[in-house]
Motif scaffolding. Structure first.
Motif, PDB file in Angstrom:
ATOM      1  N   GLU A 152     -17.675 -61.093 -11.271  1.00  0.00           N
ATOM      2  CA  GLU A 152     -18.232 -60.724 -10.621  1.00  0.00           C
ATOM      3  C   GLU A 152     -17.512 -60.524  -8.379  1.00  0.00           C
ATOM      4  O   GLU A 152     -18.294 -60.149  -7.822  1.00  0.00           O
ATOM      5  CB  GLU A 152     -19.799 -61.175  -9.850  1.00  0.00           C
ATOM      6  CG  GLU A 152     -20.452 -61.236 -11.518  1.00  0.00           C
ATOM      7  CD  GLU A 152     -20.836 -60.030 -11.871  1.00  0.00           C
ATOM      8  OE1 GLU A 152     -21.285 -59.135 -11.224  1.00  0.00           O
ATOM      9  OE2 GLU A 152     -20.409 -59.555 -13.104  1.00  0.00           O
ATOM     10  N   ASP A 153     -16.729 -61.228  -8.235  1.00  0.00           N
ATOM     11  CA  ASP A 153     -16.591 -61.367  -7.119  1.00  0.00           C
ATOM     12  C   ASP A 153     -15.065 -60.864  -7.160  1.00  0.00           C
ATOM     13  O   ASP A 153     -14.176 -60.791  -5.986  1.00  0.00           O
ATOM     14  CB  ASP A 153     -15.927 -63.072  -7.362  1.00  0.00           C
ATOM     15  CG  ASP A 153     -17.236 -63.709  -6.541  1.00  0.00           C
ATOM     16  OD1 ASP A 153     -18.137 -63.071  -6.546  1.00  0.00           O
ATOM     17  OD2 ASP A 153     -16.625 -65.070  -6.858  1.00  0.00           O
ATOM     18  N   VAL A 154     -14.490 -60.426  -8.503  1.00  0.00           N
ATOM     19  CA  VAL A 154     -13.927 -59.700  -8.224  1.00  0.00           C
ATOM     20  C   VAL A 154     -14.062 -57.689  -7.798  1.00  0.00           C
ATOM     21  O   VAL A 154     -15.048 -57.214  -8.877  1.00  0.00           O
ATOM     22  CB  VAL A 154     -12.681 -58.794  -9.611  1.00  0.00           C
ATOM     23  CG1 VAL A 154     -11.194 -57.816 -10.008  1.00  0.00           C
ATOM     24  CG2 VAL A 154     -12.311 -60.498  -9.773  1.00  0.00           C
ATOM     25  N   PRO A 155     -13.616 -57.332  -6.773  1.00  0.00           N
ATOM     26  CA  PRO A 155     -13.107 -55.754  -6.154  1.00  0.00           C
ATOM     27  C   PRO A 155     -13.749 -54.816  -7.583  1.00  0.00           C
ATOM     28  O   PRO A 155     -12.959 -55.028  -8.187  1.00  0.00           O
ATOM     29  CB  PRO A 155     -12.356 -55.873  -5.242  1.00  0.00           C
ATOM     30  CG  PRO A 155     -11.542 -56.671  -4.494  1.00  0.00           C
ATOM     31  CD  PRO A 155     -11.584 -58.070  -5.549  1.00  0.00           C
ATOM     32  N   GLU A 156     -14.663 -54.319  -6.795  1.00  0.00           N
ATOM     33  CA  GLU A 156     -15.244 -53.358  -8.193  1.00  0.00           C
ATOM     34  C   GLU A 156     -13.614 -52.586  -8.763  1.00  0.00           C
ATOM     35  O   GLU A 156     -13.997 -51.941 -10.350  1.00  0.00           O
ATOM     36  CB  GLU A 156     -15.926 -51.824  -7.095  1.00  0.00           C
ATOM     37  CG  GLU A 156     -17.163 -51.821  -8.067  1.00  0.00           C
ATOM     38  CD  GLU A 156     -18.039 -52.678  -9.264  1.00  0.00           C
ATOM     39  OE1 GLU A 156     -17.519 -52.316 -10.841  1.00  0.00           O
ATOM     40  OE2 GLU A 156     -18.147 -53.441  -8.504  1.00  0.00           O
ATOM     41  N   GLU A 157     -13.191 -51.855  -8.071  1.00  0.00           N
ATOM     42  CA  GLU A 157     -12.246 -50.721  -8.439  1.00  0.00           C
ATOM     43  C   GLU A 157     -10.963 -51.470  -9.281  1.00  0.00           C
ATOM     44  O   GLU A 157     -10.528 -51.436 -10.810  1.00  0.00           O
ATOM     45  CB  GLU A 157     -11.190 -50.128  -7.556  1.00  0.00           C
ATOM     46  CG  GLU A 157     -10.885 -48.757  -8.271  1.00  0.00           C
ATOM     47  CD  GLU A 157      -9.759 -48.207  -6.616  1.00  0.00           C
ATOM     48  OE1 GLU A 157      -9.913 -47.118  -6.577  1.00  0.00           O
ATOM     49  OE2 GLU A 157      -9.489 -48.687  -5.902  1.00  0.00           O
ATOM     50  N   ILE A 158     -11.219 -52.339  -8.742  1.00  0.00           N
ATOM     51  CA  ILE A 158     -10.199 -53.649  -9.875  1.00  0.00           C
ATOM     52  C   ILE A 158     -10.335 -54.095 -10.677  1.00  0.00           C
ATOM     53  O   ILE A 158      -9.878 -53.819 -12.434  1.00  0.00           O
ATOM     54  CB  ILE A 158      -9.140 -54.684  -8.506  1.00  0.00           C
ATOM     55  CG1 ILE A 158      -8.265 -54.042  -7.650  1.00  0.00           C
ATOM     56  CG2 ILE A 158      -8.449 -55.766 -10.095  1.00  0.00           C
ATOM     57  CD1 ILE A 158      -8.082 -55.325  -6.711  1.00  0.00           C
ATOM     58  N   GLN A 206      -3.844 -60.152 -14.063  1.00  0.00           N
ATOM     59  CA  GLN A 206      -2.716 -59.846 -12.700  1.00  0.00           C
ATOM     60  C   GLN A 206      -2.969 -58.125 -12.080  1.00  0.00           C
ATOM     61  O   GLN A 206      -2.840 -57.976 -13.169  1.00  0.00           O
ATOM     62  CB  GLN A 206      -1.131 -60.608 -12.625  1.00  0.00           C
ATOM     63  CG  GLN A 206      -0.375 -60.421 -11.862  1.00  0.00           C
ATOM     64  CD  GLN A 206       0.480 -61.323 -11.786  1.00  0.00           C
ATOM     65  OE1 GLN A 206       0.929 -62.148 -12.372  1.00  0.00           O
ATOM     66  NE2 GLN A 206       1.545 -61.223 -10.691  1.00  0.00           N
ATOM     67  N   TYR A 207      -3.007 -57.966 -10.884  1.00  0.00           N
ATOM     68  CA  TYR A 207      -3.132 -56.550 -10.904  1.00  0.00           C
ATOM     69  C   TYR A 207      -1.527 -56.602  -9.436  1.00  0.00           C
ATOM     70  O   TYR A 207      -2.257 -57.764  -8.356  1.00  0.00           O
ATOM     71  CB  TYR A 207      -3.979 -56.499  -9.937  1.00  0.00           C
ATOM     72  CG  TYR A 207      -4.694 -55.516  -8.844  1.00  0.00           C
ATOM     73  CD1 TYR A 207      -5.463 -54.228 -10.926  1.00  0.00           C
ATOM     74  CD2 TYR A 207      -4.557 -54.545  -8.361  1.00  0.00           C
ATOM     75  CE1 TYR A 207      -5.430 -52.938  -9.464  1.00  0.00           C
ATOM     76  CE2 TYR A 207      -5.192 -53.185  -8.137  1.00  0.00           C
ATOM     77  CZ  TYR A 207      -5.621 -52.671  -9.335  1.00  0.00           C
ATOM     78  OH  TYR A 207      -5.513 -51.496  -8.790  1.00  0.00           O
ATOM     79  N   ASP A 208      -0.924 -55.572  -9.970  1.00  0.00           N
ATOM     80  CA  ASP A 208       0.260 -55.702  -8.613  1.00  0.00           C
ATOM     81  C   ASP A 208       1.178 -56.790  -8.963  1.00  0.00           C
ATOM     82  O   ASP A 208       1.508 -58.155  -9.435  1.00  0.00           O
ATOM     83  CB  ASP A 208       0.011 -54.951  -7.383  1.00  0.00           C
ATOM     84  CG  ASP A 208      -0.947 -53.902  -7.460  1.00  0.00           C
ATOM     85  OD1 ASP A 208       0.252 -53.079  -8.801  1.00  0.00           O
ATOM     86  OD2 ASP A 208      -1.096 -53.306  -6.734  1.00  0.00           O
ATOM     87  N   SER A 209       1.161 -57.797  -7.407  1.00  0.00           N
ATOM     88  CA  SER A 209       1.929 -59.562  -7.745  1.00  0.00           C
ATOM     89  C   SER A 209       1.102 -60.110  -8.012  1.00  0.00           C
ATOM     90  O   SER A 209       1.716 -61.700  -7.591  1.00  0.00           O
ATOM     91  CB  SER A 209       2.717 -59.409  -6.370  1.00  0.00           C
ATOM     92  OG  SER A 209       3.222 -58.182  -5.716  1.00  0.00           O
ATOM     93  N   LYS A 227      -6.277 -56.425  -2.382  1.00  0.00           N
ATOM     94  CA  LYS A 227      -7.206 -57.282  -1.617  1.00  0.00           C
ATOM     95  C   LYS A 227      -8.490 -57.635  -2.036  1.00  0.00           C
ATOM     96  O   LYS A 227      -9.427 -57.462  -2.186  1.00  0.00           O
ATOM     97  CB  LYS A 227      -7.507 -55.386  -0.341  1.00  0.00           C
ATOM     98  CG  LYS A 227      -6.881 -54.604   0.392  1.00  0.00           C
ATOM     99  CD  LYS A 227      -8.082 -53.537   1.273  1.00  0.00           C
ATOM    100  CE  LYS A 227      -7.777 -53.229   2.072  1.00  0.00           C
ATOM    101  NZ  LYS A 227      -7.774 -52.282   2.444  1.00  0.00           N
ATOM    102  N   THR A 228      -7.967 -59.000  -2.120  1.00  0.00           N
ATOM    103  CA  THR A 228      -8.429 -60.036  -3.252  1.00  0.00           C
ATOM    104  C   THR A 228      -8.067 -60.833  -3.264  1.00  0.00           C
ATOM    105  O   THR A 228      -6.810 -60.732  -2.804  1.00  0.00           O
ATOM    106  CB  THR A 228      -9.666 -59.369  -4.345  1.00  0.00           C
ATOM    107  OG1 THR A 228     -10.110 -60.584  -4.721  1.00  0.00           O
ATOM    108  CG2 THR A 228      -7.923 -58.876  -5.823  1.00  0.00           C
ATOM    109  N   LYS A 229      -8.777 -61.654  -3.119  1.00  0.00           N
ATOM    110  CA  LYS A 229      -8.731 -63.312  -3.694  1.00  0.00           C
ATOM    111  C   LYS A 229      -8.504 -63.763  -4.641  1.00  0.00           C
ATOM    112  O   LYS A 229      -9.239 -63.208  -4.896  1.00  0.00           O
ATOM    113  CB  LYS A 229      -8.983 -64.451  -2.112  1.00  0.00           C
ATOM    114  CG  LYS A 229     -10.258 -64.487  -3.033  1.00  0.00           C
ATOM    115  CD  LYS A 229     -11.259 -65.520  -2.112  1.00  0.00           C
ATOM    116  CE  LYS A 229     -12.497 -66.076  -2.279  1.00  0.00           C
ATOM    117  NZ  LYS A 229     -12.969 -65.158  -2.621  1.00  0.00           N
TER     118      LYS A 229
END
Lengths: 465, 349
Positions: free
Chosen positions: A93-99, A122-125, A85-87
């Motif tokens: 700072e723009d990467v979602p908190e959990e990731i 890289q997170y998942d795909s 759930k991110t681009k």
């Protein structure tokens, strides 16, 4: 007295985030799924065709008839594309908190500040973060995710993509070409020396899924680069699959060092393919630490096409309970005056199995080439397995080829000596194992050598004593 | 097309070494007796010779060859410490052109024996040889056994040898492997006994389009057991060699030792050497080593010998002889040793 723990706490590597995604393709592998991945990734038509052709090749090829048993791999239970759930971001700072939190714990942003000149994560795909230092951009260095490269550098990508590693190389290369997503693209222009390493880190969070990143690096004439690859995943009960592909082009007089610290979770099937084509008087060095995975089949390959080209492989595999690590190296001497040096180590414990499998081929036209291979295996108990299966194919007389291998346990004399100096038996054994692995850690930058030693300590926990 | 000499563990198919595929192999079903075989020893209290064979090999080259009916059978029972050598000499000629021999050597405990099994051809006709040889070395026995293949380069030579080595027994095997358009050998040693020992020393010499496929396997089960493979070879013209050596330490083979060393001299740019020296290990407390090397004769050494007045061919022959010398010196039968040296010179011409 041995203390065998059921499962070692792999602390930071085992952090599981909620399986929260923007899009997850349905499980399985067929034409509709490939077309959907291609649509989701907004592929140009030529890439879509590569994917569809690769699926046909995949369906036509058999599973390997050698090596570890892969029968538990059921592609109908694997989701080959999971978009987080991110681009793609260029600021943490723009990467979602959990990731971001996961990568923080893995130390990636810190390493970026202190010892790297560029980072991809890289997170998942999908790649969620990519950055490169300004001065490298000014020198014309390109370091970006593969999707951006396909869009912005189509000619360069098209010329090199799946050319070093042909789609029909083996079944899992074909699978990769059909479903690939993410990965890094690096271009270092002629004469540019990248003194500080670039790093890409691959994290697979989603259960029952696969990661199929593609790494394409072109080091142009006279240029140099050190690229570091790291990978990890939390452990789930069902198998995950990693079938990445690394294609490296080291042009005339260039130099590339490719370092990997692989620490996939112990439910991962790691069926990765890495190849380098090495030009005239160029150098290609591989440094590899393989700690994770349930099954690993990984044989990086250097094709020495240029006269006077050189390659070195320095690698270690560490197999514990339930692990079958079938790793090694392949080198093709395909020009005059080429040379290769292989230094492979493996450690087996708690019933783990390590296999060193290799190929050295000296072609008819590779006169005056030299190759030296050394592999050493250490057994830490009597329930583990360690095999050495090297192949040497020499097709010209003008060659110096030698291979030697040793297998055995930690010397009682060495333990006795260290204990007489005040060390406990466990500390003495751990010190000997670290010393055994030192050719690999010495080849890594300091921060990564420390990480590797920590991994060795983690793996030894509960084994020795 | 038949697949022969499979390795005990497979590696990648495109390495082309898991097996060898041959076609045009004529497997005859009905054979006339092979008349040109001589055994240079008579039965005595030391040794009993019988023309029977009732053993089935565990490994063998392939089922098709192992199951082929024989036209020569021999069982040799070694009953004491023998001074004389048991020599079985097979001479191929126009009348005796197809041999399937099956030989069982049973060395009783505490015996000592020397055995030579030799295959020769004096002309260039196409012969066929398929041999199965089984050796059982009883407790504390010692067997020195030499296999000599001096067939021509037009024939097909298949030989499967199996050892069962019990407590304290020692088997020293020597293989002289020079003949055969295809020379396919399978050597399997089941080293089952405590302190059991097996040494195998091989020299091979290839020329023209000869293909050698050597599949040597040692399984060590016994505590403090040991094996040593020493393989020296030279290839000229377009000859090829596939060496597959497997030392397999089984669980329980504590303090076992295994060494294999294979060295190939390439005497031509068209010769090809393929090697797969494997170490398989399921036991912690062992020592296993292997080494393999390929390359041409050193220019410096060649130059040194030539500076002493030898022409290049003679210098090359001397170098090959020097490499083979350690193994040649182990052959105690002088007449046989001289015959082998003569063959080396002839085949290197």
């Amino acid at each position: 007295m041995k203390t065998n723990l059921e499962e070692i706490n792999r602390n930071i590597y085992d952090i599981k985030n909620k399986d929260d995604y923007d899009f997850k393709i349905k499980k399985g592998l067929n034409k509709e799924i490939i077309e959907e991945i291609s649509k989701q990734k907004n592929d140009p038509d030529w890439m879509k065709q590569i994917r569809l052709n690769a699926l046909e090749v995949y369906n036509s090829l058999e599973l390997p008839t050698w090596g570890p048993d892969l029968s538990e791999l059921d592609m109908s239970e694997i989701a080959t594309y999971v978009r987080p759930k991110t681009k793609l971001n260029s600021s943490w700072e723009d990467v979602p908190e959990e990731i971001k939190d996961t990568f923080d714990k893995l130390g990636i942003p810190d390493a970026e500040k202190t010892s790297l000149s560029g980072v991809g994560a890289q997170y998942d795909s999908e790649v969620v973060y990519h950055s490169i230092k300004e001065d490298l951009i000014k020198q014309g260095v390109i370091y970006t995710d593969m999707e951006t490269a396909v869009r912005e550098y189509p000619d360069m990508v098209r010329k090199h993509f799946m050319k070093c590693v042909p789609v029909n190389d083996h079944k899992f290369v074909a699978l990769h070409a059909a479903v690939w997503s993410g990965g890094s693209f690096v271009y270092v222009p002629k004469g540019v020396k990248v003194d500080i390493p670039l790093q890409s880190y691959f994290r697979l969070n989603s259960p029952e899924s696969g990661q199929f990143e593609h790494t394409l690096i072109i080091v142009d004439e006279g240029a140099s680069l050190h690229f570091i690859e790291g990978c990890s995943a939390p452990k789930y009960n069902k198998v995950n699959l990693h079938a990445g592909c690394v294609e490296l082009y080291v042009k005339d007089n260039a130099y590339l060092r490719y370092s990997t610290i692989e620490n996939w979770s112990k439910n991962m099937l790691n069926l990765n393919t890495k190849k380098a084509i090495v030009g005239k008087n160029a150098g290609m060095d591989w440094v590899s630490g393989s700690f994770g995975s349930k099954i690993s089949m990984l044989y990086p390959m250097s094709i020495l096409n240029g006269e006077g080209s050189k390659t070195e492989f320095t690698g270690i595999s560490f197999a514990g309970a339930g692990q079958n690590l079938d790793n090694g190296f392949k080198v093709i001497h395909n020009a005059k005056n080429t040379s290769s040096v292989v230094n492979a180590k493996s450690i087996s414990k708690n019933g783990g199995k390590c296999t060193y499998r290799s190929l050295v081929r000296v072609a008819e036209n590779a006169q005056n080439s030299k190759c030296s291979v050394s592999c050493e295996s250490l057994m830490l108990d009597d329930i583990s397995i360690s095999d050495t299966i090297p192949t040497a194919d020499v097709r010209t007389e003008e060659v110096e080829f030698s291979h030697e291998a040793k297998i055995g346990k930690i010397s009682d004399k060495a333990i006795f000596y260290l204990m007489s100096r005040g060390l406990s038996e466990a500390d003495a054994k751990a010190m000997i194992v670290r010393g055994f692995a030192s050719p690999v850690s010495n080849a890594l930058p300091m921060e990564y050598a420390v990480e590797m030693n920590n991994l060795i300590n983690l793996e030894l926990e509960g084994t020795i004593g | 097309m038949i697949k022969l000499n499979e390795t005990p563990v497979r590696t990648a198919r495109n390495f082309n070494i898991n097996n060898i595929k041959l076609d045009n192999i004529e497997i005859r079903r009905r054979l006339k007796p092979f008349q040109s075989a001589e055994v240079f020893l008579e039965s005595s209290k030391d040794v009993a010779l019988r023309e029977i064979y009732d053993i089935v090999l565990e490994y063998g080259i392939c089922d098709l060859l192992t199951e082929q009916a024989s036209n020569y059978e021999l069982t040799v029972n070694i009953n004491s410490k023998m001074k004389n050598t048991v020599m079985v000499d097979f001479k191929f000629d126009e009348e005796n052109d197809y041999l399937v021999d099956k030989i069982f050597i049973d060395a009783k405990p505490d015996t000592k024996s020397n055995v030579i099994i030799k295959y020769t051809s004096k002309d260039d006709l196409e012969y066929f040889h398929n041999g199965d040889i089984k050796l059982r070395a009883g407790e504390n026995s010692e067997v020195n056994i030499t296999f000599v293949n001096l067939l021509n380069t037009k024939s097909n030579n298949f030989i499967a040898i199996e050892n069962e080595i019990l407590d304290g027994a020692k088997v020293n095997s020597y293989m002289i492997d020079f003949g055969g358009k295809y020379s396919i050998s399978n050597y399997y040693s089941n080293i089952i006994g405590k302190n059991a020992n097996n040494n195998l020393s091989t020299i091979y010499l290839g020329k023209e389009n000869q293909v050698f496929d050597l599949n040597y396997i040692a399984e060590l089960y016994g505590e403090k057991s040991s094996v040593n493979f020493e393989v020296q070879g030279a290839l000229k013209d377009s000859s090829k060699k596939h060496f597959k050596g497997t030392i397999d330490f089984k669980r329980g083979a504590k303090k076992a030792k295994g060494n294999e060393n294979e060295a190939c001299m390439l005497l031509s740019d068209k010769a090809r050497s393929l090697a797969l020296p494997m170490l398989l290990c399921s036991e912690e407390d062992v020592e296993g080593n292997h080494s393999t090397s390929s390359g041409k004769i050193g220019d410096k050494e060649l130059f040194y010998i030539m500076s002493r007045g030898f022409d290049e061919k003679s210098a090359m022959k001397l170098m090959v002889r020097a490499k083979f010398n350690k193994i040649l010196e182990s052959i105690k039968n002088d007449e046989l040793k001289n015959e082998i040296i003569y063959e080396i010179d002839k085949r290197l011409d």
